[in-house]
Design an enzyme around this catalytic site. Sequence first.
Site, PDB file in Angstrom:
ATOM      1  N   SER A   1      -7.668   0.594  -6.882  1.00 24.25           N
ATOM      2  CA  SER A   1      -7.854  -0.860  -6.994  1.00 24.25           C
ATOM      3  C   SER A   1      -9.012  -1.093  -7.957  1.00 24.25           C
ATOM      4  O   SER A   1      -9.867  -0.216  -8.129  1.00 24.25           O
ATOM      5  CB  SER A   1      -8.220  -1.432  -5.617  1.00 24.25           C
ATOM      6  OG  SER A   1      -8.760  -2.734  -5.745  1.00 24.25           O
TER       7      SER A   1
ATOM      8  N   TYR B   1     -12.429  -1.532   2.728  1.00 27.08           N
ATOM      9  CA  TYR B   1     -11.442  -1.406   1.648  1.00 27.08           C
ATOM     10  C   TYR B   1     -12.102  -0.880   0.361  1.00 27.08           C
ATOM     11  O   TYR B   1     -11.609   0.076  -0.268  1.00 27.08           O
ATOM     12  CB  TYR B   1     -10.802  -2.772   1.402  1.00 27.08           C
ATOM     13  CG  TYR B   1      -9.678  -2.770   0.401  1.00 27.08           C
ATOM     14  CD1 TYR B   1      -8.386  -2.415   0.776  1.00 27.08           C
ATOM     15  CD2 TYR B   1      -9.899  -3.141  -0.931  1.00 27.08           C
ATOM     16  CE1 TYR B   1      -7.345  -2.424  -0.148  1.00 27.08           C
ATOM     17  CE2 TYR B   1      -8.871  -3.153  -1.847  1.00 27.08           C
ATOM     18  CZ  TYR B   1      -7.595  -2.786  -1.453  1.00 27.08           C
ATOM     19  OH  TYR B   1      -6.572  -2.795  -2.372  1.00 27.08           O
TER      20      TYR B   1
HETATM   21  C1  BGC Z   1      -6.613  -6.190  -3.181  1.00 30.77           C
HETATM   22  C2  BGC Z   1      -6.163  -7.629  -3.329  1.00 30.77           C
HETATM   23  C3  BGC Z   1      -7.043  -8.328  -4.358  1.00 30.77           C
HETATM   24  C4  BGC Z   1      -7.180  -7.538  -5.629  1.00 30.77           C
HETATM   25  C5  BGC Z   1      -8.156  -8.149  -6.614  1.00 30.77           C
HETATM   26  C6  BGC Z   1      -6.661  -5.542  -4.525  1.00 30.77           C
HETATM   27  O1  BGC Z   1      -6.972  -4.202  -4.432  1.00 30.77           O
HETATM   28  O2  BGC Z   1      -5.726  -5.512  -2.296  1.00 30.77           O
HETATM   29  O3  BGC Z   1      -6.229  -8.290  -2.081  1.00 30.77           O
HETATM   30  O4  BGC Z   1      -6.480  -9.595  -4.650  1.00 30.77           O
HETATM   31  O5  BGC Z   1      -7.596  -6.225  -5.339  1.00 30.77           O
HETATM   32  O6  BGC Z   1      -9.355  -8.569  -5.999  1.00 30.77           O
END
Ligand code: BGC
Length: 286
Positions: free
Chosen positions: A171, A184
Site C-alpha cells: 500500500s 494497517y
Molecule cells: C487502504 C485504503 C486507502 C488507500 C489510500 C489503502 O491501502 O486500504 O483504505 O484508501 O490505501 O489511503
Amino acid sequence: MPAAILTTQTPEITLAPTPVRKPLKGQKALVTGGDSGIGKGIALALGAAGADVVVNYHSDAAAANNVADAIAQLGSRALVHQADVSQEEQVLEMFQQMFDELGTIDILVANAGLQKDAPLTEMTLAQWNAVISVNLTGQFLCCREVVREFKRRGVVKKVSCAAGKIVCVSSVHEVIPWAGHVNYAASKGGINMMMKTIAQEVAPHRIRINSIAPGAIRTPINRAAWDTPEAMHDLLTLIPYGRIGEPSDIGRAAAWLASDDSDYVHGTTLFVDGGMTLYPGFADGG
Ligand code: BGC
C-alpha cells in the site's frame, strides 16, 4: 499487355484480428483474497494474460466462483480455494491442493488483507493481531511455501526465465503514515522489509519478488472514501492524477510484474497510486 482494369469499387480489406498477447500462457498462479477488490482485479488480469488461476477466498465462496467463471470465459483455467492465510495449516493445505490439481505454481500474488481501524488509544490487541496476522504473517506463510516449491522445481525455460515470481500487495501506507490505522500501516511497512529481505535471499535461485503499492482504489475496503460526492472530492485532493484507481489498474501492473517482460525487476515496490506519494500538499505550498 492487357490494360490495367480500373475499378471504382473499394477493395475489400480484411483486417486480421488483433492478436491477444498471453504472456502468462502455461503458467499457474495463486491470488490470495482473489474474490474481491484488488485481488479480483489481479486474478482477472492474470487470467486474461493466459495464466491458470487459483482464486483463494476467506468467506465469500459465491464471489470467488464468479471470478473463476469470468476467468474461464477469458479462456484460462480457474479454481477456487477457501483458506485463512493467517493459519499455517490452511496455507499448507491450499498449496498441497494446488500442487495436486495443477502440478506446480509459477506466480504467487500475496494480496489478502484487511483493515480494522481505531485510534491508537482505542485499538484492541485483537484488532492489532487480526491485521498483522492476515496482512503480514499471511504473506510470510505464502511466500515461504511458494519459495519452497520454486527452489524444488527450478527454472523451466519454456514456461518462464525465472524459477518463479512473487508479487506482494502492499500500500502507499508502507511509506505514508496513517493516523488511526497503526496496525494497517505497520503491516504494510513490514511487507516492504519482508519483500526486500526475501528478494536478497532468493535472487540466486532466479526467483523474483516485488511489491505493488496501490493508492486509493475503488474497492469495498475504502467505500467510505469514495461513495459520496463529498468524500470523492476530499479524496481527489490527495491524488494529483485526478481520478480514483480501479482494480484493473493494479491487475495490469501485477500481470506485468509476473511476466518475463519485467525479468530484471527485483526487490522493488511499484507505486500505482496516481501520484498519491508525491506529497500533493506541497503542489502549491511549502
Ligand atoms: C487502504 C485504503 C486507502 C488507500 C489510500 C489503502 O491501502 O486500504 O483504505 O484508501 O490505501 O489511503
